[in-house]
Design a protein around this motif. Sequence first.
Motif, mmCIF file in Angstrom:
data_model
loop_
_atom_site.group_PDB
_atom_site.id
_atom_site.type_symbol
_atom_site.label_atom_id
_atom_site.label_comp_id
_atom_site.label_asym_id
_atom_site.label_seq_id
_atom_site.Cartn_x
_atom_site.Cartn_y
_atom_site.Cartn_z
ATOM 1 N N GLY A 67 0.802 -1.207 0.000
ATOM 2 C CA GLY A 67 0.000 0.000 0.000
ATOM 3 C C GLY A 67 0.840 1.263 0.000
ATOM 4 O O GLY A 67 2.056 1.231 0.189
ATOM 5 N N PRO A 68 0.193 2.439 -0.185
ATOM 6 C CA PRO A 68 0.910 3.714 -0.231
ATOM 7 C C PRO A 68 1.251 4.205 1.167
ATOM 8 O O PRO A 68 0.773 3.655 2.173
ATOM 9 C CB PRO A 68 -0.109 4.642 -0.905
ATOM 10 N N CYS B 57 -5.095 8.094 7.713
ATOM 11 C CA CYS B 57 -5.412 6.883 6.940
ATOM 12 C C CYS B 57 -4.172 6.002 6.856
ATOM 13 O O CYS B 57 -3.120 6.458 6.382
ATOM 14 C CB CYS B 57 -5.874 7.243 5.535
ATOM 15 N N CYS B 58 -4.283 4.752 7.289
ATOM 16 C CA CYS B 58 -3.152 3.814 7.305
ATOM 17 C C CYS B 58 -3.617 2.486 6.721
ATOM 18 O O CYS B 58 -4.578 1.879 7.235
ATOM 19 C CB CYS B 58 -2.645 3.644 8.732
ATOM 20 N N TYR B 59 -2.948 2.027 5.682
ATOM 21 C CA TYR B 59 -3.415 0.845 4.959
ATOM 22 C C TYR B 59 -2.985 -0.447 5.651
ATOM 23 O O TYR B 59 -1.824 -0.609 6.026
ATOM 24 C CB TYR B 59 -2.873 0.865 3.531
ATOM 25 N N ASN B 60 -3.937 -1.352 5.826
ATOM 26 C CA ASN B 60 -3.694 -2.692 6.365
ATOM 27 C C ASN B 60 -3.636 -3.654 5.178
ATOM 28 O O ASN B 60 -4.669 -4.050 4.636
ATOM 29 C CB ASN B 60 -4.823 -3.070 7.332
ATOM 30 N N ARG C 235 -6.385 -5.971 3.616
ATOM 31 C CA ARG C 235 -6.753 -5.100 2.496
ATOM 32 C C ARG C 235 -7.836 -4.102 2.912
ATOM 33 O O ARG C 235 -8.889 -3.972 2.264
ATOM 34 C CB ARG C 235 -7.193 -5.923 1.280
ATOM 35 N N LEU C 236 -7.552 -3.413 4.004
ATOM 36 C CA LEU C 236 -8.464 -2.409 4.549
ATOM 37 C C LEU C 236 -7.695 -1.135 4.824
ATOM 38 O O LEU C 236 -6.491 -1.171 5.086
ATOM 39 C CB LEU C 236 -9.095 -2.893 5.869
ATOM 40 N N ASP C 237 -8.376 0.003 4.782
ATOM 41 C CA ASP C 237 -7.754 1.279 5.137
ATOM 42 C C ASP C 237 -8.239 1.676 6.519
ATOM 43 O O ASP C 237 -9.416 2.009 6.715
ATOM 44 C CB ASP C 237 -8.124 2.348 4.106
ATOM 45 N N MET C 238 -7.349 1.609 7.496
ATOM 46 C CA MET C 238 -7.689 1.970 8.872
ATOM 47 C C MET C 238 -7.666 3.494 9.002
ATOM 48 O O MET C 238 -6.702 4.143 8.571
ATOM 49 C CB MET C 238 -6.701 1.346 9.848
ATOM 50 N N ARG C 239 -8.716 4.043 9.599
ATOM 51 C CA ARG C 239 -8.823 5.493 9.667
ATOM 52 C C ARG C 239 -9.172 5.957 11.078
ATOM 53 O O ARG C 239 -9.973 5.331 11.760
ATOM 54 C CB ARG C 239 -9.865 6.003 8.669
ATOM 55 N N VAL C 240 -8.563 7.067 11.465
ATOM 56 C CA VAL C 240 -8.824 7.684 12.758
ATOM 57 C C VAL C 240 -9.213 9.135 12.504
ATOM 58 O O VAL C 240 -8.433 9.907 11.931
ATOM 59 C CB VAL C 240 -7.584 7.610 13.679
ATOM 60 N N HIS C 241 -10.429 9.490 12.905
ATOM 61 C CA HIS C 241 -10.940 10.853 12.711
ATOM 62 C C HIS C 241 -10.908 11.590 14.044
ATOM 63 O O HIS C 241 -11.468 11.121 15.034
ATOM 64 C CB HIS C 241 -12.362 10.814 12.146
ATOM 65 N N VAL C 242 -10.257 12.729 14.056
ATOM 66 C CA VAL C 242 -10.106 13.520 15.273
ATOM 67 C C VAL C 242 -10.778 14.868 15.080
ATOM 68 O O VAL C 242 -10.511 15.576 14.100
ATOM 69 C CB VAL C 242 -8.612 13.728 15.619
ATOM 70 N N CYS D 235 2.254 -3.673 9.143
ATOM 71 C CA CYS D 235 2.351 -3.149 7.777
ATOM 72 C C CYS D 235 2.975 -1.754 7.771
ATOM 73 O O CYS D 235 3.740 -1.412 6.859
ATOM 74 C CB CYS D 235 0.969 -3.100 7.125
ATOM 75 N N SER D 236 2.688 -0.941 8.793
ATOM 76 C CA SER D 236 3.237 0.420 8.828
ATOM 77 C C SER D 236 4.759 0.397 9.014
ATOM 78 O O SER D 236 5.477 1.200 8.411
ATOM 79 C CB SER D 236 2.577 1.231 9.946
#
Length: 709
Positions: A32-33, A94-97, A101-108, A139-140
């Motif tokens: 992932g990117p 946004c952090c890709y798993n 194959r999921l995009d983990m997201r944290v909204h603050v 993955c990160s």
Amino acid sequence: MVAPAVPEIVEDELHESVDSRTEQLMVLRELGPPDLVHLVKAPIRGNGRQIGVYHHVTGVDASSSASLAAYINTLTYREPGATATTKITEGLYCCYNALSRLDMRVHVTIPGTVKSYFVDERGEQKKATDEMWLETYLCSVLRAYSYADDGSGETIRKIMGVRRFNPVTSTETEHRFLSAAEQLFFRGWQLGSDSTVQVPTVVSNHLVSGLLKYFETTGRYASGINLFQKLQTQNPEIASLLSKVLFMGNEEVEGVRVLYEGLKQQPMDYVMLDTQADFLLRKARTAAAPEQKEERLRLALGCADRSTIAAPSEFGTWARLAEVYVAQEDWENALTILNSCPMFTYQDKDAPIMPEPKEVTLPILPETRLDEIDSEMEQRFNEQVDPSLLNLRASAYRGTFKHAYNILTEMTAKIGWDQLLKIRSNVFVMEDEYRTGGQDSSSVAETPSKEATETNGNNASTDAIRGNSDEPNGESNDTEDDGSDVGSDDESKILDTDDAASPIKGDGGVEKPTTAADAGEKTTEEGAAPTSEEQLSRLNNKRLCERWLDSLFMVLYEDLRVYTIWRTQMAQYRAQSMQYKKSAEEWEILGSLAERLQHEDEAVEAYRACLGQRFSPRALAGILRALQRMSGAAQEKVGAVIRLVTWQYRWYSGFSPELLYAVRSLIEDEGGVKVGSLIQATNLPQHVLDLTHHYAALCATFHSSGTEG
């Protein structure tokens, strides 16, 4: 330690970068990117229009939603105080798993709440679990190593505005990383593999590559040995990885024992066989006695040959066998095996594709101010470059094609271009031989390996050579790329200069290679002489050259031709006591050309000439590579590292595995106290020196050899 500055890419429409990332989730292939950080800014006073800004980042702790929210929170403190006109009201990380194959997201929301969720390939939001966060963290870390720059700036220039951090900065974070790797190790094949590996396996994938890179960079071999010893109890194939780390840590006897025991259990494990062949090949190159070298190469040949039988569709096994033949100086077999290598299309890393930004802000951190670096970009734009240097196709080779080209240049460096052409004509059917040798192409050469045929999508050994040449990434070009075009009149006009060497053999240049047989042409020339039985017998023992290899010969000819002209011109100018002038970028390209052709002294000479005109991270990284291959020159190595570290920080990269390895190697050779003194003794601003001191302090944290005193 000071953190890199924060670049800002302003969106034309609010949230368009996040929407673009969501749309790309379906086409991501591997790790992932880089992570995307999107911020919403609003005016401090009034009810003006909100704006969206974003940047990319790697190496941030992604083990939980709290750690990602903390990163966004740090960005709010970096906003200027009294002079600020906007404030951050929202942040999205946004952090890709890649495993799920999921995009983990944290909204603050600032001030407010933190919300975490994941977005799947269909764009649907769902609640994240602890298992998903473990995968995301692993993955990160792997992405941080995969997207790190080697010091030359090549990776930095590919994606604009990426902040790079070191994901493992202490023994505690190392324990977390290795614990996650241990738990998810046997799912690593799902991440894909390097471009030279056809089929990802348990021991050949991005997770394994990242682990080995980490151990090599930090020198934490004991941690690697401990990890792989535990994993080996679950799968005997891990013996190949355990032995690699043992060899890295100079525990060769134990490494050989592990391989021996492993091969008794898995006699046809191609990775173990290849590891054994690689070890024997390296020992042969350092052998003092000729008999020792010959014996080790004989053993390496047996292992490499057996590995091609165990994994006939893998490029690495065939390439290793070719390298052994080159070391044995068995040139004909080396070319034959190189011709049998299955070639794969190069797949580049996943990169973000973003809409055209409205505005881009690339701030400069005061701590990275250095006059020679700050003037680099301005001078680069004003330089003129000879078109012949820009058109050298070998510089674009990647993956299997780059590896194969390196083998070819190694042969050329050892025996010369003329001798290589003679061996080529002994091994492969040349065009004139084919035209007079018979009408049936099936009687001309042996059939290539099934694997090479399947990999290329057609039978390249019985296909036309004079048709489309393979591109560097393995994809066939629809436009005509005839081998006869190399050295044509147009190219001669480009390369011809005053007092230049003629590219014709016998006049100081290199001979243009003849085209290999074109099996697609079924007719012979009119009036061709009858074919004798001796000719047919000789042809029956030859092969048809694969199209991609024939293209490599033509590209190598282009490189050698330009190189020969350059060296001849320099010799003529020196004989006349005249200065040989080139722009800085031309010297940079010539240095890369000489390094590619394995002429190290000439490469360093060109790189130094480039640096004499302006700063160039590519040239300085090339000099550092050359210095690392020799002992001594500690002060010059330190000077190169300091400038490269500063340039990296200038472009928001606080982590480069290659530079960390360079500092660790210096400390091992010279001692931590001496390296610290050498850094401090350099006549550069203190804020610049502190950046390199940080790398040295990291080695001390990991208790690297040489830091004890």
